[in-house]
Design a protein around this motif. Structure first.
Motif, PDB file in Angstrom:
ATOM      1  N   PHE A 110       2.962 -18.467  11.203  1.00  0.00           N
ATOM      2  CA  PHE A 110       2.794 -17.091  11.913  1.00  0.00           C
ATOM      3  C   PHE A 110       2.472 -16.084  11.052  1.00  0.00           C
ATOM      4  O   PHE A 110       2.643 -16.163   9.749  1.00  0.00           O
ATOM      5  CB  PHE A 110       4.210 -16.789  12.439  1.00  0.00           C
ATOM      6  N   GLN A 125       7.324 -20.078  23.242  1.00  0.00           N
ATOM      7  CA  GLN A 125       5.981 -19.384  23.048  1.00  0.00           C
ATOM      8  C   GLN A 125       5.495 -19.633  21.447  1.00  0.00           C
ATOM      9  O   GLN A 125       4.575 -19.931  20.930  1.00  0.00           O
ATOM     10  CB  GLN A 125       5.701 -18.017  23.329  1.00  0.00           C
ATOM     11  N   HIS A 126       6.350 -19.540  20.601  1.00  0.00           N
ATOM     12  CA  HIS A 126       6.409 -19.780  19.306  1.00  0.00           C
ATOM     13  C   HIS A 126       6.339 -21.227  18.787  1.00  0.00           C
ATOM     14  O   HIS A 126       5.466 -21.736  18.051  1.00  0.00           O
ATOM     15  CB  HIS A 126       7.455 -19.006  18.353  1.00  0.00           C
ATOM     16  N   SER A 129       2.925 -22.797  19.793  1.00  0.00           N
ATOM     17  CA  SER A 129       1.802 -22.385  19.234  1.00  0.00           C
ATOM     18  C   SER A 129       1.073 -23.462  18.554  1.00  0.00           C
ATOM     19  O   SER A 129      -0.133 -23.443  17.841  1.00  0.00           O
ATOM     20  CB  SER A 129       2.008 -21.434  18.052  1.00  0.00           C
ATOM     21  N   ALA A 138       1.083 -18.879  24.367  1.00  0.00           N
ATOM     22  CA  ALA A 138       1.532 -19.460  22.984  1.00  0.00           C
ATOM     23  C   ALA A 138       1.160 -18.253  22.001  1.00  0.00           C
ATOM     24  O   ALA A 138       0.304 -17.649  21.911  1.00  0.00           O
ATOM     25  CB  ALA A 138       0.897 -20.655  22.336  1.00  0.00           C
ATOM     26  N   ARG A 140       0.003 -16.663  18.477  1.00  0.00           N
ATOM     27  CA  ARG A 140      -0.860 -17.022  17.693  1.00  0.00           C
ATOM     28  C   ARG A 140      -0.460 -17.439  16.237  1.00  0.00           C
ATOM     29  O   ARG A 140       0.371 -16.801  15.879  1.00  0.00           O
ATOM     30  CB  ARG A 140      -2.060 -16.021  17.566  1.00  0.00           C
ATOM     31  N   SER A 141      -1.079 -18.530  15.748  1.00  0.00           N
ATOM     32  CA  SER A 141      -0.799 -18.720  14.297  1.00  0.00           C
ATOM     33  C   SER A 141      -2.157 -19.568  13.831  1.00  0.00           C
ATOM     34  O   SER A 141      -3.039 -19.500  14.373  1.00  0.00           O
ATOM     35  CB  SER A 141       0.298 -20.195  14.371  1.00  0.00           C
TER      36      SER A 141
END
Length: 307
Positions: A110, A125-126, A129, A138, A140-141
């Motif tokens: 992240f 959501q993390h 990802s 999700a 973004r990463s």
């Protein structure tokens, strides 16, 4: 916790014994259980940049190895149909949170603005990802650029490794034998573990035998701590019998009976050797001799018998 370089908000959260709160149905990994603060440690997570957005920038791209990324695994268990390893990581050298895809050995990180406090607000959501666009909503990463802070390993690695000064995992296997459906000889497995870290040198061993359900059952275990002098002797044997040996040994004559698989790590390098022997061929082979030497420290050398 200086060696882990953990963010203060994460330390406070774990010290209070808190867990992430969200609807497990919204997370691909289901519900997760965080590790306790006392059990957190740095491990080495392999990363291959091939087929990622940073592949063209990788100075070691196309060489066939991988990077060993120092990371702290934050999740100990999950209710989804996945292994919990790497679902949520803290990267102390990169000072980022991220996730590790064990199927593709890719770490996605992240951005620097993603703090633990932000993850707590949207845990699912993390974690999601890792699956990118397959999971709507999700966070973004991006693929980590591991060459900045982490060591490149010439051999490909697929499993998470412990971070010790030096360690070895050796497994010797003897095949079972049957005649007309009757078991004449059980398959046997002997595992030897050598560790050198924090001034302590240790060898442990376990013998297991296959039962009638074709499952290995432990029959004998031993462990010993070595003096500095003994460790010097072991190091000399490891150098000659492992590090100086070719990746491939002499092809075995006929059908194999016993096998050695040895993984070794030192000076931030992991190496893997494999040998397979027909009856009588193991004698005199340096890798087999090394195994007998290590087993001898535990009084287990007699367990490495072909017959």
């Amino acid at each position: 916790m200086a060696e882990l370089n953990l963010p203060e908000d994460l330390v406070t959260f774990l010290r209070e014994g808190r867990q992430l709160e969200y609807d497990p149905a919204t997370c691909e990994a289901g519900g997760v259980t965080l590790r306790s603060l006392e059990t957190l440690k740095i491990q080495l997570f392999p990363m291959d940049t091939q087929s990622t957005e940073v592949a063209e920038k990788d100075p070691r791209g196309g060489e066939g190895g991988c990077y060993l990324v120092e990371a702290v695994d934050l999740i100990g268990a999950c209710t989804g149909d996945y292994e919990p390893e790497g679902l949520l990581l803290w990267l102390p050298r990169d000072k980022r949170f991220g996730t590790w895809d064990s199927s593709h050995t890719v770490i996605r990180a992240f951005g620097p603005s993603v703090t633990w406090s932000k993850i707590v607000q949207k845990p699912a959501q993390h974690i999601n990802s890792q699956w990118g666009d397959l999971m709507p909503g999700a966070v973004r990463s991006s693929p980590l650029s591991p060459w900045r802070y982490h060591t490149y390993n010439e051999d490909q690695v697929y499993e998470v490794l412990p971070l010790l000064t030096e360690w070895y995992d050796a497994k010797w296997t003897r095949r079972g034998a049957f005649q007309d459906g009757v078991r004449l000889r059980s398959a046997v497995e002997v595992r030897l573990r050598v560790e050198n870290g924090d001034g302590i040198h240790r060898i442990t061993g376990k013998r297991s035998e296959m039962d009638d359900d074709d499952k290995y059952q432990s029959t004998h275990t031993e462990s010993t701590t070595l003096s500095d002098g003994q460790w010097g002797e072991v190091q000399a044997q490891l150098e000659a019998g492992f590090w100086q040996q070719p990746e491939r040994g002499t092809p075995s004559r006929g059908e194999t009976l016993t096998m050695w698989k040895v993984d070794g790590y030192r000076e931030k390098r992991l190496r893997k050797l494999f040998r397979s022997y027909a009856a009588g061929d193991a004698a005199g082979d340096p890798l087999h001799s090394l195994g007998l030497f290590l087993a001898g420290y535990l009084g287990m050398e007699a367990l490495l018998a072909e017959e």
